[in-house]
Motif scaffolding. Structure first.
Motif, mmCIF file in Angstrom:
data_model
loop_
_atom_site.group_PDB
_atom_site.id
_atom_site.type_symbol
_atom_site.label_atom_id
_atom_site.label_comp_id
_atom_site.label_asym_id
_atom_site.label_seq_id
_atom_site.Cartn_x
_atom_site.Cartn_y
_atom_site.Cartn_z
ATOM 1 N N ALA A 34 13.313 42.892 27.273
ATOM 2 C CA ALA A 34 12.233 43.841 27.007
ATOM 3 C C ALA A 34 12.678 44.592 25.731
ATOM 4 N N VAL A 35 13.846 45.020 25.638
ATOM 5 C CA VAL A 35 14.344 45.837 24.359
ATOM 6 C C VAL A 35 14.502 44.663 23.236
ATOM 7 N N ILE A 42 9.072 45.271 16.351
ATOM 8 C CA ILE A 42 9.342 46.279 15.352
ATOM 9 C C ILE A 42 9.986 45.854 13.939
ATOM 10 N N LEU A 43 10.663 44.931 14.080
ATOM 11 C CA LEU A 43 11.083 44.337 12.869
ATOM 12 C C LEU A 43 10.217 43.461 12.238
ATOM 13 N N GLY A 48 6.297 42.222 7.888
ATOM 14 C CA GLY A 48 4.912 42.422 7.589
ATOM 15 C C GLY A 48 4.328 40.938 6.945
ATOM 16 N N ASP A 49 5.280 40.079 6.417
ATOM 17 C CA ASP A 49 5.022 39.089 5.635
ATOM 18 C C ASP A 49 4.875 37.653 6.290
#
Length: 63
Positions: A34-35, A42-43, A48-49
């Motif tokens: 899960a981590v 998150i990364l 974002g691309d």
């Protein structure tokens, strides 16, 4: 458009690896998984691309 960086790009990589291992200390397999999933998301959000993310997924799958 950005491209995936696959050459060493993390300062003090041994320190980063130790921190990554410490993140999982004391966790069960399910908690550790899960981590990892949360960290990936998150990364991925930070990057974002979508093209870079697709390139990274292909690289991870191909080993």
């Amino acid at each position: 458009m950005n491209t995936l960086v696959t050459t060493p790009n993390i300062p003090r990589p041994d320190d980063f690896y130790a921190e990554l291992l410490a993140l999982h200390e004391g966790l069960s397999k399910a908690q550790s998984d899960a981590v990892n999933a949360r960290l990936i998301l998150i990364l991925a959000n930070h990057i974002g691309d979508r093209a870079v993310l697709s390139e990274a997924m292909a690289a991870a799958r191909d080993g």
